[in-house]
Enzyme design. Structure first.
Site: not given
Ligand code: LLP
Length: 418
Positions: A242, A373, A276, A278-279, A345
């Site tokens: 997050g 993403y 965890e 991601g981004r 479109c």
């Molecule tokens: N762990 C779980 C259980 C998650 O559902 C997610 C992301 C993460 C970790 C990683 O979160 P991060 O560190 O990336 O914030 N498509 C959206 C973001 C959706 C995130 C979904 N879950 C966007 O483009 O902003």
């Protein structure tokens, strides 16, 4: 984390590490996703830096970018993976990830996904409901093994982010209600084929303040305390992902401060800490290279129609997300306010709105902060083949996904018999 720093200007042209974006467009065409190997490595290492003396695991959230080359690179750096489907499980294993470093999140795990994950011997299921726990117990019993689990609790904390990417509020479908968590743990304790490993929470994405993380962890720790009183000892705490990045002018907490704050809270607990992200690991390690096909205007608007669209990068359409746009070769055309749109479109097909840019037809443009993403949420809408993906490593260029051809798109389809 600053913005995409591997993109820099040399003699009026943009480069990705040591390769000019014009050279990439010549070789691979557009639209093309470009990632920086060195940024990926440095970002991962800087996350890990504060954790060296701590028992930890960084589980990259595969959904943010699931290209095999990127997963393989992270696996080589020691990463684990947070997965949410059987498809991601297979991807991670194919990419060389260690199943013993996989956590499996998601609210809708099917029986066959549970079975595949048990066969692969993953580290842990992050269980999101009482029914899922029962299903895991049943599948594990059939297979005659013990299933390692954490309960994902929903701490009911406001992550102060876009409502579509907030996950830790009572309105959200994720995790088990905080007030039910203890009783679910007690049920799990009594199950013959369940092995309680930890506790988990994930409150949302693109979070730019520290406080929601701290508040969520405080709630999780109060539960850890109650579990102890009920003779349930955990071997790990997973605090999810997050942490946000800078797209425009956001200033998310530094990894160092974020990690220090979390480690301080769990001091003395003698548990492994799992993250965890991601981004934060990939968002600013990637860009999307595109070409301006046409300019057109009416009496109120200037449009730049580019060859990338909402099917390539959904974030602006879906969340009104901001991605900075840079022109690859500088020129002194007059700056105008443009809506930068794709060929799909749909009126919702835009990459940027009211952006002041100096643009000519055939210009190459670089859409920044697109490593997370971006490709992973792309689609084939309008029968558009997905973009190519390349990785730069100084002056070396590697194609890590070939551009899809139309025949790739319909190869699984069949005509009706005559
Ligand atoms: N762990 C779980 C259980 C998650 O559902 C997610 C992301 C993460 C970790 C990683 O979160 P991060 O560190 O990336 O914030 N498509 C959206 C973001 C959706 C995130 C979904 N879950 C966007 O483009 O902003």
């Amino acid at each position: 984390m600053g913005q995409t720093s591997f993109i820099h200007t040399g003699q009026g042209v943009l480069f990705a590490e040591g390769v000019s974006l014009e050279a990439i467009a010549n070789q691979f065409g557009t639209p093309t996703y470009i990632y920086s190997k060195n940024t990926l490595i440095q970002t991962f290492e800087s996350f890990k830096k504060g954790l060296i003396k701590t028992d930890h695991l960084i589980c990259f959230a595969v959904k943010a970018n699931s290209n095999i080359a990127i997963l393989n690179l992270f696996a080589g750096l020691g990463a684990g993976f947070d997965i949410v489907s059987g498809g991601e499980l297979e991807r991670v294993i194919y990419a060389g990830g260690n199943p013993q470093k996989i956590v499996f999140s998601g609210v809708g795990k099917t029986e066959s996904e549970i079975e595949a994950a048990l066969k692969a011997n993953i580290l842990c299921f992050n269980v999101e409901s009482r029914s899922e726990l029962l299903r895991i117990q049943e599948v594990a019993e059939k297979m005659n093994i013990k299933a390692p689990i954490s309960i994902r609790v929903n701490p009911d904390v406001d992550a102060k982010t876009h409502p579509y990417i907030s996950t830790g509020l009572k309105d959200n479908k994720f995790g088990v209600d905080f007030n039910q968590a203890l009783s679910i743990y007690l049920a799990a304790k009594g199950m013959s084929h369940i092995d309680i490993k930890g506790i988990d929470c994930h409150i949302g994405s693109q979070i730019t303040e520290l406080k929601p993380f701290v508040d969520a962890l405080d709630r999780v720790l109060s539960l850890v305390d109650q579990l102890k009183k009920n003779n349930i000892q955990l071997s790990h705490i997973d605090i999810g992902g997050g942490i946000g990045i800078c797209y425009q002018d956001e200033s998310p907490p530094d990894f160092e401060i974020y990690i220090k704050e979390i480690l301080n809270k769990i001091k003395g607990l003698n548990v492994k800490i799992i993250f965890e992200p991601g981004r934060a690991l990939v968002g600013n390690a990637g860009v999307l290279l595109s070409k301006v096909e046409y300019l057109k205007q009416n009496d109120i608007k200037h449009f730049a129609i580019i060859d990338a669209a909402m099917n390539d990068l959904m974030r602006p359409t879906l969340y009104d997300a901001y991605h900075e746009i840079k022109v690859v070769r500088e020129h002194d055309t007059k700056s105008q306010s443009f809506d930068v749109v794709g060929p799909v479109c749909e009126s919702g097909d835009f990459i940027a709105k009211n952006r002041s840019l100096k643009l000519k037809e055939n210009d190459l443009i670089c859409i920044m902060s697109a490593g997370a993403y971006g490709m992973s949420m792309s689609s084939n809408y309008n029968s558009r083949g997905r973009a190519a993906e390349v990785m730069v490593d100084q002056d070396q260029l590697y194609e890590i996904r070939t551009r899809e051809k139309s025949s790739d798109l319909f190869k699984l389809e069949k005509k009706l018999p005559l």
